[in-house]
Design a protein around this motif. Structure first.
Motif, PDB file in Angstrom:
ATOM      1  N   MET A   1      81.593  69.130  41.936  1.00  0.00           N
ATOM      2  CA  MET A   1      81.068  68.195  40.932  1.00  0.00           C
ATOM      3  C   MET A   1      79.563  68.415  40.825  1.00  0.00           C
ATOM      4  SD  MET A   1      83.115  66.265  39.276  1.00  0.00           S
ATOM      5  CE  MET A   1      82.041  64.989  38.698  1.00  0.00           C
ATOM      6  N   ASP A   2      79.115  68.896  39.679  1.00  0.00           N
ATOM      7  CA  ASP A   2      77.710  69.247  39.516  1.00  0.00           C
ATOM      8  C   ASP A   2      76.914  68.264  38.664  1.00  0.00           C
ATOM      9  OD1 ASP A   2      77.857  71.438  41.082  1.00  0.00           O
ATOM     10  OD2 ASP A   2      77.797  72.904  39.475  1.00  0.00           O
ATOM     11  N   LEU A   3      77.300  67.022  38.626  1.00  0.00           N
ATOM     12  CA  LEU A   3      76.572  66.067  37.792  1.00  0.00           C
ATOM     13  C   LEU A   3      75.108  65.952  38.216  1.00  0.00           C
ATOM     14  CD1 LEU A   3      79.265  63.259  37.503  1.00  0.00           C
ATOM     15  CD2 LEU A   3      78.654  64.976  35.795  1.00  0.00           C
ATOM     16  N   LEU A   4      74.870  65.821  39.476  1.00  0.00           N
ATOM     17  CA  LEU A   4      73.502  65.711  39.980  1.00  0.00           C
ATOM     18  C   LEU A   4      73.044  66.995  40.667  1.00  0.00           C
ATOM     19  CD1 LEU A   4      73.728  62.140  41.533  1.00  0.00           C
ATOM     20  CD2 LEU A   4      72.795  62.765  39.300  1.00  0.00           C
ATOM     21  N   TYR A   5      73.954  67.652  41.339  1.00  0.00           N
ATOM     22  CA  TYR A   5      73.635  68.810  42.162  1.00  0.00           C
ATOM     23  C   TYR A   5      72.960  69.915  41.357  1.00  0.00           C
ATOM     24  CZ  TYR A   5      74.429  72.509  45.613  1.00  0.00           C
ATOM     25  OH  TYR A   5      74.277  73.525  46.522  1.00  0.00           O
ATOM     26  N   SER A   6      73.457  70.186  40.157  1.00  0.00           N
ATOM     27  CA  SER A   6      72.927  71.297  39.367  1.00  0.00           C
ATOM     28  C   SER A   6      71.494  71.029  38.902  1.00  0.00           C
ATOM     29  CB  SER A   6      73.819  71.565  38.161  1.00  0.00           C
ATOM     30  OG  SER A   6      73.875  70.429  37.329  1.00  0.00           O
ATOM     31  N   ARG A   7      71.071  69.783  38.893  1.00  0.00           N
ATOM     32  CA  ARG A   7      69.711  69.432  38.460  1.00  0.00           C
ATOM     33  C   ARG A   7      68.700  69.497  39.606  1.00  0.00           C
ATOM     34  NH1 ARG A   7      71.898  64.307  35.216  1.00  0.00           N
ATOM     35  NH2 ARG A   7      72.901  65.437  33.546  1.00  0.00           N
ATOM     36  N   MET A   8      69.200  69.659  40.827  1.00  0.00           N
ATOM     37  CA  MET A   8      68.301  69.684  41.986  1.00  0.00           C
ATOM     38  C   MET A   8      67.644  71.053  42.128  1.00  0.00           C
ATOM     39  SD  MET A   8      70.662  67.903  44.882  1.00  0.00           S
ATOM     40  CE  MET A   8      71.435  66.343  44.638  1.00  0.00           C
TER      41      MET A   8
ATOM     42  N   PRO B   1      66.516  74.349  44.322  1.00  0.00           N
ATOM     43  CA  PRO B   1      67.288  75.078  45.346  1.00  0.00           C
ATOM     44  C   PRO B   1      67.078  74.550  46.770  1.00  0.00           C
ATOM     45  CG  PRO B   1      66.341  76.619  43.785  1.00  0.00           C
ATOM     46  CD  PRO B   1      65.794  75.266  43.437  1.00  0.00           C
ATOM     47  N   ARG B   2      65.869  74.150  47.081  1.00  0.00           N
ATOM     48  CA  ARG B   2      65.600  73.616  48.427  1.00  0.00           C
ATOM     49  C   ARG B   2      66.311  72.286  48.649  1.00  0.00           C
ATOM     50  NH1 ARG B   2      61.921  74.731  52.490  1.00  0.00           N
ATOM     51  NH2 ARG B   2      61.090  72.783  53.256  1.00  0.00           N
ATOM     52  N   THR B   3      66.330  71.432  47.635  1.00  0.00           N
ATOM     53  CA  THR B   3      67.025  70.147  47.728  1.00  0.00           C
ATOM     54  C   THR B   3      68.534  70.374  47.816  1.00  0.00           C
ATOM     55  OG1 THR B   3      65.270  69.188  46.381  1.00  0.00           O
ATOM     56  CG2 THR B   3      67.247  67.859  46.685  1.00  0.00           C
ATOM     57  N   GLN B   4      69.038  71.349  47.057  1.00  0.00           N
ATOM     58  CA  GLN B   4      70.458  71.707  47.146  1.00  0.00           C
ATOM     59  C   GLN B   4      70.807  72.161  48.554  1.00  0.00           C
ATOM     60  OE1 GLN B   4      71.060  74.680  44.128  1.00  0.00           O
ATOM     61  NE2 GLN B   4      71.526  73.153  42.547  1.00  0.00           N
ATOM     62  N   ALA B   5      69.942  72.990  49.142  1.00  0.00           N
ATOM     63  CA  ALA B   5      70.191  73.486  50.498  1.00  0.00           C
ATOM     64  C   ALA B   5      70.181  72.343  51.506  1.00  0.00           C
ATOM     65  CB  ALA B   5      69.155  74.539  50.873  1.00  0.00           C
ATOM     66  N   LEU B   6      69.267  71.391  51.324  1.00  0.00           N
ATOM     67  CA  LEU B   6      69.213  70.243  52.231  1.00  0.00           C
ATOM     68  C   LEU B   6      70.487  69.403  52.110  1.00  0.00           C
ATOM     69  CD1 LEU B   6      67.478  68.702  54.274  1.00  0.00           C
ATOM     70  CD2 LEU B   6      66.522  67.415  52.360  1.00  0.00           C
TER      71      LEU B   6
ATOM     72  N   LEU C   1      76.048  76.968  56.470  1.00  0.00           N
ATOM     73  CA  LEU C   1      75.013  76.197  57.160  1.00  0.00           C
ATOM     74  C   LEU C   1      73.822  77.088  57.490  1.00  0.00           C
ATOM     75  CD1 LEU C   1      74.006  73.589  58.493  1.00  0.00           C
ATOM     76  CD2 LEU C   1      75.202  74.317  60.577  1.00  0.00           C
ATOM     77  N   PHE C   2      74.069  78.278  58.020  1.00  0.00           N
ATOM     78  CA  PHE C   2      72.979  79.193  58.361  1.00  0.00           C
ATOM     79  C   PHE C   2      72.202  79.615  57.117  1.00  0.00           C
ATOM     80  CE2 PHE C   2      75.566  80.686  62.269  1.00  0.00           C
ATOM     81  CZ  PHE C   2      75.199  79.553  62.961  1.00  0.00           C
ATOM     82  N   ARG C   3      72.902  79.828  56.013  1.00  0.00           N
ATOM     83  CA  ARG C   3      72.218  80.182  54.763  1.00  0.00           C
ATOM     84  C   ARG C   3      71.342  79.020  54.274  1.00  0.00           C
ATOM     85  NH1 ARG C   3      73.547  84.972  52.707  1.00  0.00           N
ATOM     86  NH2 ARG C   3      75.583  85.869  53.168  1.00  0.00           N
ATOM     87  N   ASP C   4      71.851  77.805  54.399  1.00  0.00           N
ATOM     88  CA  ASP C   4      71.060  76.640  53.998  1.00  0.00           C
ATOM     89  C   ASP C   4      69.816  76.495  54.871  1.00  0.00           C
ATOM     90  OD1 ASP C   4      72.857  75.995  51.983  1.00  0.00           O
ATOM     91  OD2 ASP C   4      74.041  74.678  53.286  1.00  0.00           O
ATOM     92  N   ILE C   5      69.960  76.718  56.157  1.00  0.00           N
ATOM     93  CA  ILE C   5      68.808  76.652  57.063  1.00  0.00           C
ATOM     94  C   ILE C   5      67.782  77.708  56.678  1.00  0.00           C
ATOM     95  CG2 ILE C   5      68.058  77.030  59.449  1.00  0.00           C
ATOM     96  CD1 ILE C   5      70.773  75.716  60.304  1.00  0.00           C
ATOM     97  N   ALA C   6      68.259  78.889  56.326  1.00  0.00           N
ATOM     98  CA  ALA C   6      67.335  79.956  55.912  1.00  0.00           C
ATOM     99  C   ALA C   6      66.576  79.553  54.648  1.00  0.00           C
ATOM    100  CB  ALA C   6      68.110  81.254  55.686  1.00  0.00           C
ATOM    101  N   VAL C   7      67.275  78.953  53.688  1.00  0.00           N
ATOM    102  CA  VAL C   7      66.605  78.510  52.454  1.00  0.00           C
ATOM    103  C   VAL C   7      65.570  77.433  52.777  1.00  0.00           C
ATOM    104  CG1 VAL C   7      66.955  77.271  50.277  1.00  0.00           C
ATOM    105  CG2 VAL C   7      68.488  79.130  50.898  1.00  0.00           C
TER     106      VAL C   7
END
Length: 168
Positions: A78-85, A87-92, A156-162
């Motif tokens: 569901m990308d209602l809010l996610y797609s507007r964030m 990249p760093r906020t998405q990773a968090l 998770l590791f990719r998100d930490i890297a971002v």
């Protein structure tokens, strides 16, 4: 990122890629089974094993393909809010929610392992007229959950890297 993490990501993604590509072709196996079922029914000699085998194959297709789907990012979201964030906020957000996924998959794996142990200990068989042993099928389910957990850690590791501003 540490070298062990890079190696882990490459290894898990290589395994899930190969398993996922194999699982893709299970769709053709399902079709062949169902065609065989139709042919045997048309000649009035129905095979007992076809429906149950098609169901087993469909579950393998779905579960073994799930880590590959997650790897490619082709899972439904569901990308209602996610797609507007950003990249760093998405990773968090992803790093936070991945723990819920890992917990859920851990519970599912626990149940699958318990069920598999039971199936092996008592020689559990399907109650259908075909009566196949269930432990091979349940073992595949356990393997699929392990692969999905490993892929969740890759994310998770990719998100930490971002979040750290690094490439993985």
């Amino acid at each position: 990122m540490p070298n062990w993490m890079k190696t882990y990501v490459k290894t898990v993604e290589a395994v899930n890629y190969r398993v996922g590509r194999f699982a893709m072709y299970l769709l053709f196996v399902i079709m062949a089974i169902l065609i065989w079922s139709s042919v045997t029914k048309a000649i009035r000699m129905p095979a007992m094993w076809t429906l149950e085998m098609a169901q087993f194959t469909l579950v393998a297709y779905y579960l073994l393909g799930a880590p590959y789907s997650m790897q490619l990012g082709s899972n439904v979201r569901m990308d209602l809010l996610y797609s507007r964030m950003r990249p760093r906020t998405q990773a968090l957000w992803d790093a936070f929610t991945i723990f819920a996924l890992i917990f859920y998959l851990g519970v599912m794996l626990y149940g699958a392992v318990e069920s598999t142990i039971y199936a092996v200990e008592v020689g559990e068989r399907s109650p259908s007229p075909w009566r196949p042993y269930l432990w091979p099928f349940k073992t595949m389910i356990c393997a699929a959950f392990v692969l999905m957990i490993l892929q969740a850690f890759v994310h998770l590791f990719r998100d930490i890297a971002v979040l750290r501003g690094e490439e993985l």
